[in-house]
Structure formats: C-alpha cells, structure tokens
Design a protein around this motif. Sequence first.
Motif, short mmCIF file in Angstrom:
data_model
loop_
_atom_site.label_atom_id
_atom_site.label_comp_id
_atom_site.label_asym_id
_atom_site.label_seq_id
_atom_site.Cartn_x
_atom_site.Cartn_y
_atom_site.Cartn_z
N SER A 46 0.96 -1.15 0.04
CA SER A 46 -0.24 0.12 0.00
C SER A 46 0.92 1.19 -0.12
CB SER A 46 -0.81 -0.19 1.21
OG SER A 46 -0.23 -0.14 2.32
N TYR A 47 2.05 1.09 -0.17
CA TYR A 47 2.99 2.24 0.05
C TYR A 47 4.32 1.96 -0.50
CZ TYR A 47 4.95 0.38 4.51
OH TYR A 47 5.48 -0.58 5.43
N VAL A 48 5.22 3.01 -0.73
CA VAL A 48 6.54 2.81 -1.17
C VAL A 48 7.54 3.32 0.20
CG1 VAL A 48 8.16 2.96 -2.62
CG2 VAL A 48 5.92 3.05 -3.53
N ARG A 49 8.61 2.37 0.26
CA ARG A 49 9.51 2.79 1.53
C ARG A 49 10.73 3.08 0.91
NH1 ARG A 49 10.31 -2.46 5.22
NH2 ARG A 49 11.26 -3.84 3.82
N LEU A 50 11.25 4.31 1.60
CA LEU A 50 12.76 4.77 1.00
C LEU A 50 13.81 4.25 2.22
CD1 LEU A 50 14.52 6.11 -1.09
CD2 LEU A 50 13.75 8.14 0.10
N ARG A 51 14.54 3.38 2.03
CA ARG A 51 15.60 3.20 2.70
C ARG A 51 17.28 3.23 2.73
NH1 ARG A 51 14.34 -3.04 4.88
NH2 ARG A 51 14.35 -3.56 2.69
N TYR A 52 17.84 3.52 3.48
CA TYR A 52 19.43 3.88 3.08
C TYR A 52 20.18 2.82 3.96
CZ TYR A 52 17.98 8.11 0.84
OH TYR A 52 17.41 8.87 -0.15
N ARG A 53 21.26 2.38 3.68
CA ARG A 53 22.22 1.65 4.14
C ARG A 53 23.57 2.55 4.72
NH1 ARG A 53 22.80 -3.74 4.90
NH2 ARG A 53 21.46 -4.20 3.18
N VAL A 54 23.80 2.85 6.05
CA VAL A 54 24.63 3.79 6.58
C VAL A 54 25.24 2.96 7.42
CG1 VAL A 54 25.13 5.79 7.82
CG2 VAL A 54 23.25 5.72 6.26
N ASP A 55 26.83 2.83 7.40
CA ASP A 55 27.75 2.02 7.92
C ASP A 55 27.08 0.53 8.31
OD1 ASP A 55 29.31 4.28 8.83
OD2 ASP A 55 28.21 4.80 10.70
N GLY A 56 26.66 0.05 7.27
CA GLY A 56 26.35 -1.30 7.00
C GLY A 56 24.85 -1.92 7.70
N GLU A 57 24.14 -0.81 8.17
CA GLU A 57 22.97 -1.09 8.80
C GLU A 57 21.95 -0.57 7.73
OE1 GLU A 57 22.00 -0.65 12.72
OE2 GLU A 57 23.08 -2.25 13.52
#
Length: 422
Positions: A46-57
């Motif tokens: 039902s939605y779109v998520r924006l994720r980032y990998r910072v320092d491996g997480e």
Amino acid sequence: METKKVLEELKDLVYKGDNVQKICDYIILWAVLSGSSDIHVEPLSSYVRLRYRVDGELSEILEYQSFLHQWIIARFKILSDLKIDETRIPQDGRLSKTIDWKSLDLRVSTLPTVHGEKIVMRIVDKSKKIPELKNLGIEWRNNDLVQKAIALPNGVILTSGPTWSGKSTTLYSMLTLLNKPGVNIMTLEDPVENQVDGVSQSQVKPDIWYSFAYGLRTALRQDPDIIMVWEMRDKETVDIAIEASLTWHLVLSTIHTNNASETITRVLNMWVQPFLIPASFNIVIAQRLVKKLCDNCKEKLPLSEVWEATLKNIKNAIKITSQEELAKRIWADKLKSPVFYRPKGCDTCDGNGYKGRVWVYEVLEITPWVKEMVLSGQSAFNINRQAVKDGMISLEQDGIMKALCGYTSLEEVYRVAKTQNT
C-alpha cells in the motif's frame, strides 16, 4: 546543506508530489550527505518505502504513496540509460552525478516484484582515494603475513566474508601497493568500482559469455605478473587461478565464506585436489566491518553489565592470544583492568553512538600443521582450531583487541564477528 534540512525538504517534495526530478535529486543528495552506501526504493502493498544503508545497517527514512513510484522509477531509469517500458525483467545500469564537488557513480539495479519495480543504487565516490593498506586495521602479526604474501612472486591470496564486508577495498589497497611501472597488473571485475591508473581493468559480461573463467584464460595471454579476479564463483575459475599461481603469477580474489578455514573447505568442495591448496595458497583472509564508536560521546561500559558468558569468551580469547601480540597492540594497564566502551549518542553522530566503521581481520597462514589437516581432509572447525594454535588471530580475538582500544563496542564485535569456540 545539513542532512536534517535535506530530509525535511525531501519529505515536503514527496508530500506535494509535483516535482519528480527534484525528488530524485534529493534522494541521492541525502544519501551522499548521510554517508550511505546504498539506496533502496521498495514498493510494498500500500505504500513505497525509502531506505538507506549507513555504516552497514539498513534503515527506513520515509514512506510515500504508490502513485509516485512509477514516475520516480522512470526518472532513475532515464538517468541510468535503462529501458523505461521494460518492467518484466531485471535491468542493470549506471548513472553519474557531481554533488558538493564530489564525482559519484551510482550502480543501478531494478527488480520486478509483486508490487512493482524495486530499485537499489550502490554509491561509489570516485573522488575518494583508495585507503592505504596500513590504514585498514591489519595489525602486527596479520600485517606481517599480508606483507609477506604480497611480496611473493606467485601464489593465491583470497579474501572472504559476506557482502559489504570490505573485501574489494582490501584488494584495491593491495593492488595500489603493488602497482609499479615494472609490474603488469590485470583485473577482471563485475563491475569496475574504482579505476586505478596503471592497472588494466576489464569488466566481465556473462550475458555475452565473457565470464571470469574466460576472462582469466584470456588475461594469461597478456603476460601479466599479477591478476585480480573479482570473485571465485565456480570450479573452472578456481582451477585456472590455481594453475596460474603455479606458473609464476600472483592471483588475488574474493570468495563468500564465513571465515578463513571455511574458505579452504569451500574450495575443496569445488573438487580441487587437496594437495593444490598448500602448494598454491599464500594466505586466506577473512574480514568484517564493525561500526566505529563516536569519539565524541562514547562512554565506559561497567564490566558488571557485561554478560558472564561474554566475559568468559573474552578471557578465553585473550588467553590464547600471544603475549607479544597483546603487548604490541594494547597498553599493559588495559589488560590488567580491561575497559570497554559503549555508544551513547550526540549531535556529531546523529544520536546513533557510532560514526564510521572499523575492519576486523583474521589471516590464515598455511603452516605445516594446517597443511597436514588439509591433506587429511579435516573439517573447517578443526582447521580453525589448529590455525589458532599456530598463532592465527581470529575475528573474535581481533575484534576484542579493537574493543579494548576503544575503537568499537563488544556488542558490535559479537554481532558481526563469528565466535569460534577454541
């Protein structure tokens, strides 16, 4: 610009949904300012998520409505020179950006999912110099073994570890050290992440049958002294690499295993004859990246708050580490009364308690005893135990010593480094 301000503006743009070009620019900008290595744009039910990998997480920073997604994906496809109307199969591309005077390459990968196309972008900062080998945290005994191995005219050097453990950085640092006018260095990569002057770099293309094995066979006709193969993926590549090392070539490569001893059994499982490993392997490296404690806010961890089982592991790890190694790497008072640190959080680290990452290494040398165990078909567990008896610093030992020096926390060491019961 500050990361908080950029994030607020990105959220505002997404809420309005009327400037897709600027939204895409801000998605990349926030990644660069936050030090992210990867951007994930992932459609859900039902939605779109924006994720980032910072320092491996990997962490989620915002969500937006699904109607925007097709326009954002189309924009990134145009920038990456991908087919906009092709949504049935995965596509790979690349786009270039200059932000804050930094020249960036983004490796773009699309994947069809049940809710739409997912896109992941790996950020490569071309303006960032390849770190010197001495700055990677390969210390004392490990450093001596690595320096000895790369100084040899032939043999195989393998680095192992999971994805995003810094294997390619270690190899590039070795190549930079070996890169001299009188040396012919060739690489086979997928893809070419860092361009090194003086090194002949080639990108394999499996879709047109230009594989690692085919490229390695061809590279041997180019009179190389040193060859770097991006990854040992199959028996044919391993066989050619070992043959090359036995005919006076130095071969550097990576492989996906948990630790150094498992690398040996993995190669044996590719039906390589056991006697070829001691004859061709110089060293096997296993590595991890652990989060670095923020120097501005880290605080001492009372030993009373450390689990009893963890303290037992720490004592055992210190006990089996040579006194010479401990004396060189850790101050004597830290061994008499060990002090560990934990994250706290401040403005410098955005409240995370960590800022940057530190390498943790183990370097397995093919000693006479290890050689006997390989030839007799011993398990990875037994090979690992013997290597530690012969002086190998395991991932756990290296991590504990770096925690004692205040570089990282015990939590990180035991989260990332696989503990060996020796």
